[in-house]
Design an enzyme around this catalytic site. Structure first.
Site, PDB file in Angstrom:
ATOM      1  N   ASP A  86      41.810 -29.875  24.305  1.00 37.97           N
ATOM      2  CA  ASP A  86      41.826 -31.124  24.763  1.00 37.97           C
ATOM      3  C   ASP A  86      43.627 -31.521  24.299  1.00 37.97           C
ATOM      4  O   ASP A  86      44.003 -31.004  23.766  1.00 37.97           O
ATOM      5  CB  ASP A  86      40.686 -33.336  24.577  1.00 37.97           C
ATOM      6  CG  ASP A  86      40.910 -33.544  25.535  1.00 37.97           C
ATOM      7  OD1 ASP A  86      42.375 -33.203  26.318  1.00 37.97           O
ATOM      8  OD2 ASP A  86      40.025 -34.262  25.229  1.00 37.97           O
TER       9      ASP A  86
HETATM   10  C1  BGC Z   1      41.285 -36.674  28.041  1.00 41.04           C
HETATM   11  C2  BGC Z   1      40.720 -35.825  28.701  1.00 41.04           C
HETATM   12  C3  BGC Z   1      42.050 -34.846  30.138  1.00 41.04           C
HETATM   13  C4  BGC Z   1      43.235 -34.893  29.777  1.00 41.04           C
HETATM   14  C5  BGC Z   1      43.822 -34.473  30.124  1.00 41.04           C
HETATM   15  C6  BGC Z   1      42.709 -36.087  27.701  1.00 41.04           C
HETATM   16  O1  BGC Z   1      43.434 -37.186  26.570  1.00 41.04           O
HETATM   17  O2  BGC Z   1      40.302 -36.433  26.564  1.00 41.04           O
HETATM   18  O3  BGC Z   1      39.636 -35.447  29.183  1.00 41.04           O
HETATM   19  O4  BGC Z   1      40.998 -33.665  30.815  1.00 41.04           O
HETATM   20  O5  BGC Z   1      43.721 -35.850  28.670  1.00 41.04           O
HETATM   21  O6  BGC Z   1      44.468 -35.231  30.690  1.00 41.04           O
END
Ligand code: BGC
Length: 720
Positions: free
Chosen positions: A264
């Site tokens: 993530d």
């Molecule tokens: C979130 C993810 C997301 C990623 C990209 C993160 O802050 O937890 O779910 O896919 O950002 O946008």
């Protein structure tokens, strides 16, 4: 099987080029025609080479932009390896469907599949290759804002929906140009943060993790999701992103996941804050060893892997494995054949916001709305009724919900505008904003309501108060809105409350003040029209709750498939006389609205149900036949739900576990017989040695219309 093309590339690539594939940068790194080493690159202490070797980007879309960025990128790529475009396409791209929690409420996997397939088609035409969805984290705590991205609290419902979403996004493999790769997230157990506080510690036993949390991820992987994303939280004492037991033993070995594992956002860098790595270099080492293929935005891989690889052949080997997995994904997407995947502005225009897509979004909204209360058949409303429409959400386009970055609230039909197409006589006066009220306006709204026959109050929260980083400790509606509702209730007119929310709320007072309560979630692009159809009775609200709604915040976490205690309550008055029971002294144990609950305009009963045989074996699944009758003088839709309970197990057993469900639509006074089947393996549970197996012995099966159903029949399970 690794193709010749990928093998050849792997042979030709330098270690630096391979590491490049493992790096994901955000959209702002790629803006502008001539990328100068300023802005993000400079801040991240990266050179231009890093930009043109980075294997993937997140957050860029639009046919023209993607073509341009890809073309420029390929000019700089020595071996012509295309850039991979990823984005969060969660519940629609331009056409916004109801939020995933609402799609869960549809209790219809076809609804989820259509939503995901439509999002895939639109976003593929907009140049997206991979979506960071589905999010399949099991959720039980409405304080956590991201419950809106999940399909709820139940392992079985989540698994069914996870599979439907992956199949919708990806279609049947190999991927065609109308589908995109799915990235199941967040591995794992991100949905269980302590106290519902975003990014907080998760600490559940491995037994519980396997028993309840793991199955939806497993279902998505079984459905061939091509990517998995790590989660921000810790699990079993180690941050998930660098947790070798989780990623190597469970994800790769047990679940046999062979695709791409992406961190993530900055999750590798955050290991330092968790106190498990001393610095970014250490974090990079731990993440690679855990098997994380792509570093999303921590720059740990960009900065430290080259040096590490030169010192340690094991690191070089791991880089090879990750780079190869990423090249295979690019090949699965057809990028080596056509790096643009057939992109054109014409195709983009034709594919997006079509009538078909919008109609599908509307049908999904209609199928996901949950009628929570309907005293004296207040709903549906006669379209000639004089209505006073009030509340902060009555006349705004803010009904799309979080993660709808390509949706436009300003272009979204409001509930008031949609109602105007069916109801001939109504006034609109919000009376209050979400969190702010001018009492003169509130009084105006109450006074205007005095003149009308029926009041429809549209209350709730803005989209900005659901989704990531929106944890809250008070889940009642804002005081301003409750003040309005109290004022309206005093008028003694039929009062219908529509609730717009991304999470379960404490609706105890709303329920007490209203004659009818309709939970519309964030219903998406055509949410207004769907609400109008439900209010007028053109369609039956057929959603059922995928999460328990508590009586108050103190009951949280509360979920239906709980375990009995050693001192359970009986649900009879005798409970009041025994102090030493597992109960509260100030509120009932039961929730306000249970899991699986939802009313219908129809009037359904199960007139008869039988088991094909009372003994279940590996060859003989649990099979029940049930006859459902709608005694209303109009059509309706219900969800028949089958739960089981194992009487005695080696470990404790949930009081009830959903095992099958079926949505049934019946005309006036119609009857239908349905069959529900539960395979032997599905009755399996996790034992104290952490292995899953089905126990022999006595069970009960319960059938009904929500998780409080009590009609039960016994059956036994035998190994053969
Ligand atoms: C979130 C993810 C997301 C990623 C990209 C993160 O802050 O937890 O779910 O896919 O950002 O946008």
């Amino acid at each position: 099987m690794v193709s010749k093309n990928v093998q050849d590339l792997m042979e030709k690539m330098t270690i630096q080029e391979k590491i490049g594939q493992l790096i994901q940068l955000s959209a702002d790194f790629f803006q502008g025609d001539n990328v100068a080493i300023t802005g993000p690159l400079k801040e991240a202490h990266l050179g231009e080479a890093a930009l043109y070797s980075a294997g993937s980007v997140l957050g860029i879309s639009g046919a023209q932009t993607v073509r341009k960025v890809q073309k420029n990128y390929l000019k700089h790529s020595r071996l012509g390896i295309p850039l991979l475009f990823m984005a969060d396409v969660v519940h629609g791209y331009k056409t916004i469907f109801p939020i995933p929690l609402a799609l869960g409420a549809s209790f219809d996997p076809q609804v989820m599949k259509t939503a995901s397939a439509t999002a895939a088609k639109e976003s593929a035409a907009g140049g997206v290759h991979v979506t960071f969805a589905p999010m399949v984290d099991l959720v039980r705590d409405p304080r956590w804002g991201r419950v809106m991205e999940s399909t709820g609290e139940d392992p079985y419902l989540n698994s069914v929906m996870a599979k439907a979403a992956v199949t919708g996004f990806q279609g049947t493999l190999p991927l065609d140009q109308n589908h995109i790769a799915a990235c199941v997230k967040h591995f794992a157990a991100y949905g269980a943060p302590e106290a519902g506080r975003e990014y907080n510690t998760v600490d559940i036993s491995e037994w519980r993790f396997r028993e309840q949390y793991l199955s939806a991820y497993a279902a998505a992987i079984e459905a061939q999701a091509l990517l998995v994303m790590t989660s921000f939280n810790t699990l079993f004492g180690v941050p998930a992103t660098v947790n070798q037991h989780l990623m190597r033993d469970i994800l790769r070995d047990e679940l046999q996941f062979h695709g791409v594992l992406i961190s993530d956002w900055d999750a590798i860098g955050e290991i330092i804050h968790h106190g498990v790595a001393g610095d970014l270099q250490h974090a990079a080492d731990l993440a690679l060893k855990a098997g994380v293929d792509i570093d999303m935005m921590s720059f740990a891989y960009a900065k430290y892997l080259a040096k590490a690889a030169s010192l340690d052949p094991q690191i070089e080997q791991l880089i090879n494995e990750s780079a190869q997995r990423i090249l295979i994904l690019k090949e699965q997407l057809g990028l080596f054949t056509d790096p643009y995947r057939g992109l054109s502005t014409e195709r983009e225009t034709e594919a997006t916001l079509t009538t078909e897509n919008l109609d599908a979004a509307q049908a999904a909204a209609e199928q996901s709305m949950v009628l929570l209360k309907n005293s004296h058949h207040t709903l549906p409303l006669n379209t000639a009724t004089a209505i006073s429409l009030v509340g902060p959400v009555a006349d705004t386009g803010d009904i799309l919900g979080s993660w709808s970055w390509q949706g436009d609230p300003d272009q979204t039909e409001t509930i008031a505008d949609a109602l105007a197409k069916q109801f001939s006589n109504f006034t609109v006066m919000p009376g209050t904003q979400y969190h702010h009220v001018q009492f003169s306006k509130l009084n105006d709204a109450v006074n205007a309501s005095r003149q009308q026959e029926t009041i429809v109050a549209v209350l709730g929260l803005p989209a900005s108060e659901s989704g990531e980083a929106t944890s809250m400790t008070d889940i009642t509606l804002p005081a301003e809105q409750l003040t309005l509702l109290r004022g309206l209730a005093q008028l003694n007119k039929p009062l219908v409350t529509i609730v717009i929310t991304g999470r379960p709320l404490d609706l105890t007072e709303v329920d007490a003040l209203s004659d009818a309560v309709l939970l519309a979630w964030f219903p998406g692009s055509r949410g207004g029209a769907a609400i109008a159809n439900v209010l007028s009775g053109r369609v039956d609200p057929s959603g059922r709750l995928p999460m328990t709604f508590p009586r108050n915040i103190g009951q949280v976490p509360i979920y239906y498939n709980a375990y009995n205690t050693g001192r359970p309550i009986s649900g009879t008055p005798a409970d009041d006389e025994n102090k030493y029971l597992s109960k509260y002294i100030d509120v009932a144990n039961s929730p306000l609205y249970p899991f699986g609950f939802g009313l219908s305009y129809g009037d359904f009963t199960i007139t008869d149900w039988t088991l094909s045989q009372h003994n279940v074996t590996p060859d003989q699944p649990l099979t029940i036949q049930a006859t459902i009758h709608n005694s209303a003088d109009h059509a309706g839709t219900t969800v028949v739900q089958l739960y089981t309970h194992q009487q005695v197990g080696e470990t404790v057993q949930p009081v009830k576990q959903l095992q099958a469900f079926k949505k049934v639509s019946l005309g006036a006074d119609q009857t239908q017989t349905i069959t529900l089947t539960v395979p032997y393996d599905q009755l399996s549970t996790i034992h104290s040695d952490l292995h899953r197996s089905t126990d022999q012995g006595d069970y009960t099966v319960m059938l009904g219309f929500d998780s409080t159903c009590t009609a039960s029949q016994p059956f036994t399970v035998a190994h053969q």
